[in-house]
Motif scaffolding. Structure first.
Motif, PDB file in Angstrom:
ATOM      1  N   UNK A  77       0.824  -1.208   0.000  1.00 16.81           N
ATOM      2  CA  UNK A  77       0.000   0.000   0.000  1.00 16.81           C
ATOM      3  C   UNK A  77       0.858   1.258   0.000  1.00 16.81           C
ATOM      4  N   UNK A  78       1.959   1.219   0.766  1.00 13.22           N
ATOM      5  CA  UNK A  78       2.813   2.409   0.786  1.00 13.22           C
ATOM      6  C   UNK A  78       3.582   2.561  -0.529  1.00 13.22           C
ATOM      7  N   UNK A  79       3.893   1.437  -1.177  1.00 10.55           N
ATOM      8  CA  UNK A  79       4.551   1.511  -2.486  1.00 10.55           C
ATOM      9  C   UNK A  79       3.642   2.193  -3.502  1.00 10.55           C
ATOM     10  N   UNK A  80       2.337   1.932  -3.403  1.00  9.53           N
ATOM     11  CA  UNK A  80       1.381   2.613  -4.268  1.00  9.53           C
ATOM     12  C   UNK A  80       1.397   4.116  -3.978  1.00  9.53           C
ATOM     13  N   UNK A  81       1.354   4.469  -2.696  1.00  2.69           N
ATOM     14  CA  UNK A  81       1.373   5.889  -2.310  1.00  2.69           C
ATOM     15  C   UNK A  81       2.655   6.568  -2.783  1.00  2.69           C
ATOM     16  N   UNK A  82       3.797   5.929  -2.555  1.00  2.00           N
ATOM     17  CA  UNK A  82       5.065   6.540  -2.930  1.00  2.00           C
ATOM     18  C   UNK A  82       5.227   6.719  -4.425  1.00  2.00           C
ATOM     19  N   UNK A  83       4.692   5.768  -5.205  1.00  3.69           N
ATOM     20  CA  UNK A  83       4.937   5.782  -6.648  1.00  3.69           C
ATOM     21  C   UNK A  83       3.844   6.465  -7.456  1.00  3.69           C
ATOM     22  N   UNK A  84       2.649   6.664  -6.860  1.00  2.00           N
ATOM     23  CA  UNK A  84       1.544   7.201  -7.647  1.00  2.00           C
ATOM     24  C   UNK A  84       1.790   8.648  -8.080  1.00  2.00           C
ATOM     25  N   UNK A  85       2.721   9.321  -7.411  1.00  2.54           N
ATOM     26  CA  UNK A  85       3.080  10.680  -7.833  1.00  2.54           C
ATOM     27  C   UNK A  85       3.644  10.675  -9.242  1.00  2.54           C
ATOM     28  N   UNK A  86       4.295   9.582  -9.639  1.00  7.52           N
ATOM     29  CA  UNK A  86       4.848   9.499 -11.001  1.00  7.52           C
ATOM     30  C   UNK A  86       3.746   9.283 -12.034  1.00  7.52           C
ATOM     31  N   UNK A  87       2.658   8.587 -11.643  1.00  3.73           N
ATOM     32  CA  UNK A  87       1.504   8.455 -12.538  1.00  3.73           C
ATOM     33  C   UNK A  87       0.900   9.838 -12.782  1.00  3.73           C
ATOM     34  N   UNK A  88       0.759  10.603 -11.697  1.00  3.62           N
ATOM     35  CA  UNK A  88       0.281  11.976 -11.841  1.00  3.62           C
ATOM     36  C   UNK A  88       1.211  12.797 -12.712  1.00  3.62           C
ATOM     37  N   UNK A  89       2.525  12.560 -12.563  1.00  3.47           N
ATOM     38  CA  UNK A  89       3.497  13.271 -13.391  1.00  3.47           C
ATOM     39  C   UNK A  89       3.310  12.994 -14.861  1.00  3.47           C
ATOM     40  N   UNK A  90       2.987  11.743 -15.197  1.00  2.00           N
ATOM     41  CA  UNK A  90       2.738  11.397 -16.601  1.00  2.00           C
ATOM     42  C   UNK A  90       1.521  12.150 -17.139  1.00  2.00           C
ATOM     43  N   UNK A  91       0.458  12.203 -16.344  1.00  2.56           N
ATOM     44  CA  UNK A  91      -0.740  12.944 -16.752  1.00  2.56           C
ATOM     45  C   UNK A  91      -0.403  14.426 -16.928  1.00  2.56           C
ATOM     46  N   UNK A  92       0.342  14.961 -15.987  1.00  3.56           N
ATOM     47  CA  UNK A  92       0.743  16.364 -16.074  1.00  3.56           C
ATOM     48  C   UNK A  92       1.603  16.649 -17.286  1.00  3.56           C
ATOM     49  N   UNK A  93       2.504  15.715 -17.610  1.00  3.17           N
ATOM     50  CA  UNK A  93       3.366  15.905 -18.782  1.00  3.17           C
ATOM     51  C   UNK A  93       2.551  15.964 -20.062  1.00  3.17           C
ATOM     52  N   UNK A  94       1.489  15.153 -20.138  1.00  2.00           N
ATOM     53  CA  UNK A  94       0.629  15.153 -21.326  1.00  2.00           C
ATOM     54  C   UNK A  94      -0.144  16.469 -21.435  1.00  2.00           C
ATOM     55  N   UNK A  95      -0.579  16.990 -20.297  1.00  2.00           N
ATOM     56  CA  UNK A  95      -1.407  18.205 -20.288  1.00  2.00           C
ATOM     57  C   UNK A  95      -0.598  19.493 -20.412  1.00  2.00           C
ATOM     58  N   UNK A  96       0.690  19.437 -20.064  1.00  2.00           N
ATOM     59  CA  UNK A  96       1.472  20.657 -19.863  1.00  2.00           C
ATOM     60  C   UNK A  96       1.511  21.593 -21.066  1.00  2.00           C
ATOM     61  N   UNK A  97       1.856  21.058 -22.233  1.00  2.00           N
ATOM     62  CA  UNK A  97       1.986  21.925 -23.407  1.00  2.00           C
ATOM     63  C   UNK A  97       0.689  22.586 -23.801  1.00  2.00           C
ATOM     64  N   UNK A  98      -0.391  21.811 -23.791  1.00  2.00           N
ATOM     65  CA  UNK A  98      -1.696  22.369 -24.163  1.00  2.00           C
ATOM     66  C   UNK A  98      -2.154  23.428 -23.160  1.00  2.00           C
ATOM     67  N   UNK A  99      -1.919  23.171 -21.886  1.00  2.00           N
ATOM     68  CA  UNK A  99      -2.312  24.161 -20.869  1.00  2.00           C
ATOM     69  C   UNK A  99      -1.554  25.461 -21.056  1.00  2.00           C
ATOM     70  N   UNK A 100      -0.241  25.346 -21.301  1.00  2.00           N
ATOM     71  CA  UNK A 100       0.567  26.551 -21.493  1.00  2.00           C
ATOM     72  C   UNK A 100       0.111  27.328 -22.714  1.00  2.00           C
TER      73      UNK A 100
END
Length: 454
Positions: A77-100
């Motif tokens: 469970x803690x491995x999920x918590x620690x690593x899920x920030x990178x999943x969010x990072x992937x989503x953010x990377x996809x959105x970043x250019x369009x948002x800017x």
């Protein structure tokens, strides 16, 4: 990562730089300007995002024992918590250019920091694991977008090149990392998550006094606002006419190349070498163990019977002068040499850590495990920071021609976040399997990096 993501590469549109060159890979405009207070302030505000990124990376290590104890989380469970920030990072990377492109860099940073604050607050008041994970995911989305927006901020000034701004970005990441470790050693995990909202609050307030990106305003055709923003950044007495023409010409080239280029064109044979170098360096950077050490440093030290309060703080503080030294060393020795030195140092230090756990597991000379682990981890932190931490991103910004720079940047960033997820999620399981084997694997990946760079 589109739109703004290829602005910085317009000057090198004719051909990518050679990896062996010692040039900075950036061409400054002939119109040199002094450093104005508005420019310095704008840069500082942007780099608050880098500090937020450092806080998010450093949080999982000092918070691990407290969260697992208070909420009763398992290792999985803690491995999920620690690593899920990178999943969010992937989503953010996809959105970043369009948002800017849609709301500008200032609007994007505002939005990101609001999301980031919501994530930290969700963590601070979490009662269940799912609330923790949602908060951590939101923080990941925010920093995934912020990382892109902050690094493109270099284009607001001709006095900054990718090398210098990347070094400033890395330095602030290290500062956020160090502060989080230090505060985490004396504060609870809930208090630490509340403290982590401070950089977000600072940036949200300060953004009211920062001008919008001139390039974005020029893209929208807002001529009066464009000229006013550029004049404000350069100073009232500066002649910005030449730079304004350069920006307008660059925007026209950007529109043409964006219209002509498709993502699939990146995979043509003529770009194969650049893609292999860019993606290969990022994969080797991640699988060399840096993400695991950064996210779970407290766990590593606890397993080796090293102080979990002073050890991580020393590690984090050493990153700051090393990041500063990297800028000077890059000028003296060039990128390839520093990458070779960095990978070699990392390989030897991780091998030393693996050897120390071998002693512990075999019960021979196990009293040496804490000393060897501390020396190895500190050496790895310094060695990695000298080259492998930031230089792959500098190279990535230089080697791709302008017509594929946006799609290449997206591919490399997504590769980075995806590989980070693999490492951060599996690390605790690997450590349970074999501590020594885990670090020998990381050492082997660093050895592969030496061959790849050579």
């Amino acid at each position: 990562m589109e739109g703004d993501g290829i602005e910085e590469g317009l000057e090198s549109a004719t051909s990518p730089l050679l990896l062996g060159d010692k040039s900075t890979g950036s061409t400054t405009t002939s119109n040199q300007h002094s450093i104005t207070p508005v420019l310095v302030f704008s840069t500082f505000v942007a780099l608050c995002g880098s500090f937020s990124y450092g806080c998010s990376v450093g949080y999982s290590s000092p918070a691990e024992s407290g969260i697992m104890k208070d909420l009763g989380l398992s290792v999985a469970a803690y491995s999920v918590f620690g690593s899920i920030v990178t999943i969010g990072g992937m989503v953010g990377a996809i959105l970043s250019g369009k948002m800017a492109d849609l709301i500008g860099r200032r609007g994007t940073m505002w939005t990101c920091q609001i999301i980031c604050m919501a994530g930290w607050l969700a963590i601070a008041f979490a009662k269940k694991a799912w609330c923790l994970d949602i908060g951590r995911f939101l923080v990941g989305v925010a920093i995934g977008i912020l990382t892109y927006v902050v690094t493109t901020q270099a284009s607001i000034s001709p006095i900054f090149d990718h090398r210098v701004f990347s070094a400033c970005h890395g330095l602030l990441v290290c500062c956020g990392f160090a502060v989080t470790y230090f505060v985490g050693s004396i504060a609870s995990w809930r208090a630490l998550s509340l403290i982590a909202t401070i950089p977000s609050i600072v940036q949200i307030v300060c953004l009211f006094f920062v001008p919008e990106s001139p390039r974005w305003l020029a893209k929208l055709g807002h001529e009066k606002e464009f000229e006013a923003s550029l004049q404000r950044l350069r100073g009232t007495n500066s002649d910005v006419s030449e730079e304004a023409v350069d920006i307008r010409d660059a925007i026209e080239i950007l529109k043409q190349t964006s219209a002509e280029t498709r993502t699939l064109e990146l995979f043509q044979r003529r770009y194969a070498y650049a893609v292999i170098v860019g993606v290969g360096l990022i994969l080797l950077q991640t699988f060399g163990g840096n993400s695991a050490v950064s996210y779970y440093l407290g766990t590593i030290f606890a397993k080796a019977n090293v102080s979990t309060s002073s050890g991580p703080i020393i590690f984090a503080l050493l990153q700051i002068p090393t990041s500063v030294a990297t800028v000077l060393l890059m000028d003296l020795f060039g990128r390839r040499t520093l990458l070779m030195v960095s990978a070699t140092t990392s390989c030897l230090c991780l091998f030393l850590v693996g050897l120390s756990f071998c002693f512990q597991e075999s019960h021979n000379l196990k009293e040496l495990t804490p000393i060897l682990t501390l020396v190895g981890i500190l050496g790895f932190g310094c060695g990695f920071a000298i080259g492998m931490s930031g230089i792959p991103w500098v190279i990535m910004a230089e080697i791709f021609p302008v017509n594929v720079k946006a799609s290449a940047g997206s591919l490399v960033v997504l590769t980075s976040w995806a590989s980070s997820w693999v490492v951060t999620y599996t690390f605790n399981f690997m450590l349970e399997w074999s501590s020594a084997g885990t670090f020998f694997i990381f050492s082997g990946m660093c050895a592969l990096t030496i061959l790849f760079v050579w």
